[in-house]
Design a protein around this motif. Structure first.
Motif, PDB file in Angstrom:
ATOM      1  N   VAL A  33       0.647   3.992   1.387  1.00 28.59           N
ATOM      2  CA  VAL A  33       0.769   4.757   2.747  1.00 28.59           C
ATOM      3  C   VAL A  33       1.931   4.260   3.334  1.00 28.59           C
ATOM      4  N   ARG A  34       2.328   3.025   3.180  1.00 27.93           N
ATOM      5  CA  ARG A  34       3.510   2.528   3.812  1.00 27.93           C
ATOM      6  C   ARG A  34       4.685   3.255   3.344  1.00 27.93           C
TER       7      ARG A  34
ATOM      8  N   TYR B 113      -0.242  12.433   2.171  1.00 30.31           N
ATOM      9  CA  TYR B 113      -1.013  11.159   1.833  1.00 30.31           C
ATOM     10  C   TYR B 113      -2.303  11.829   1.354  1.00 30.31           C
TER      11      TYR B 113
ATOM     12  N   LEU C 240      -1.118   6.676   9.874  1.00 32.52           N
ATOM     13  CA  LEU C 240      -0.128   7.432   9.682  1.00 32.52           C
ATOM     14  C   LEU C 240      -0.212   8.478  11.181  1.00 32.52           C
TER      15      LEU C 240
ATOM     16  N   ASP D 132       0.962  -1.149  -0.001  1.00 35.37           N
ATOM     17  CA  ASP D 132      -0.103  -0.088  -0.120  1.00 35.37           C
ATOM     18  C   ASP D 132       0.850   1.245  -0.087  1.00 35.37           C
TER      19      ASP D 132
ATOM     20  N   ASN E  54      -4.192  11.386  -2.750  1.00 37.86           N
ATOM     21  CA  ASN E  54      -5.557  10.933  -2.920  1.00 37.86           C
ATOM     22  C   ASN E  54      -6.489  12.184  -3.301  1.00 37.86           C
TER      23      ASN E  54
ATOM     24  N   ASN F  31      -5.956   4.051   6.662  1.00 36.63           N
ATOM     25  CA  ASN F  31      -4.626   4.354   6.479  1.00 36.63           C
ATOM     26  C   ASN F  31      -4.217   5.712   7.077  1.00 36.63           C
ATOM     27  N   PHE F  32      -5.358   6.844   7.198  1.00 41.11           N
ATOM     28  CA  PHE F  32      -4.923   8.178   7.962  1.00 41.11           C
ATOM     29  C   PHE F  32      -4.439   7.753   9.358  1.00 41.11           C
TER      30      PHE F  32
ATOM     31  N   LYS G 298       4.974   6.949   4.807  1.00 42.04           N
ATOM     32  CA  LYS G 298       5.352   6.544   6.292  1.00 42.04           C
ATOM     33  C   LYS G 298       6.732   6.550   6.349  1.00 42.04           C
TER      34      LYS G 298
END
Length: 264
Positions: free
Chosen positions: A13-14, A51, A76, A11, A55, A72-73, A17
């Motif tokens: 998001v990783r 992020y 984070l 993903d 999006n 996902n938020f 981060k």
């Protein structure tokens, strides 16, 4: 609650981060005089803002809503309380904006080191986006050229009339330039000083011919300079925006769906 196991390993998001953790965020932290321990840290706020942009979420209120609902938020935020929209807006305008160039330059360097970004080629986005712009925020080259020509046509007559009226002379050829106006203005101001003439302003005061001539000369100087600067900004373009000199305006054709005259 550990929610990281619910997020796939691939993903994006990783990557966000990991990227933020490897960046040098000292310029960002230096914009703070005090950091609350029980609130989202500058590092976490930067992560959710980046992020969110990935999006297509730009509103601070929508970012706050995403932090409350989106897994996902929350990943984070690392268990920290959800920041309100005012905190997010303040972070972007007061803290992130103050060091954005440094932050994003470091971000590119980290991505390049990780092999996620190549620095061999530079691509310029040529996307054209229609905007709702105020009609008074743009400058058209054609209109400026016409106004400039009208002003330049009036100046020789003004200089000749002023010379006859006050007995002064400004030598010039057929073409009149701004330095001729400056020389004329200098001589008119000298007449004012020598005659100890005090200029008047406001209703109920009658201006002397000398004051009118000086004000007219200043107006010509201001307009010729303004038009020259505007044409310089236009360059080879037909227009530019006052709010963004690099932006060029375009005429767009609208589809007439009611009459069936839409354009593909």
């Amino acid at each position: 609650m550990n929610i990281s196991f619910q997020i796939p390993d691939d993903d994006p998001v990783r990557l966000v981060k990991l990227l933020i953790e490897r960046m040098d965020l000292s310029p960002l932290y230096q914009t703070y005089s005090r950091i609350e321990k029980n609130q989202a840290s500058p590092r976490q706020l930067l992560a959710i803002v980046i992020y969110a942009s990935m999006n297509q979420i730009f509103s601070s209120r929508r970012i706050e809503s995403a932090c409350r609902r989106d897994l996902n938020f929350q990943y984070l935020l690392e268990g920290k309380p959800v920041p309100d929209h005012a905190t997010i807006a303040r972070f972007r305008s007061h803290h992130m904006a103050a060091c954005s160039r440094t932050l994003f330059a470091d971000m590119d360097a980290v991505l390049a080191q990780a092999g996620a970004l190549s620095l061999k080629n530079l691509f310029i986005d040529g996307t054209k986006i229609e905007s709702v712009a105020n009609k008074y925020t743009f400058v058209w080259k054609k209109s400026v050229t016409k106004r400039q020509a009208k002003v330049l046509a009036k100046i020789p007559g003004f200089i000749l009339k002023t010379q006859e009226l006050f007995g002064i002379q400004v030598l010039h050829t057929h073409a009149v330039h701004r330095y001729h106006l400056r020389r004329l203005l200098g001589k008119l101001k000298r007449l004012q000083r020598e005659g100890h003439i005090v200029f008047v302003h406001g209703k109920g005061h009658r201006k002397t011919p000398l004051q009118k001539a000086i004000e007219k000369a200043k107006d010509f100087l201001h307009k010729t300079k303004e038009y020259a600067v505007q044409l310089h900004y236009c360059g080879d373009r037909n227009s530019y925006a006052k709010t963004d000199i690099d932006a060029t305006f375009m005429h767009l054709k609208e589809d007439d769906h009611e009459n069936g005259q839409g354009q593909a």
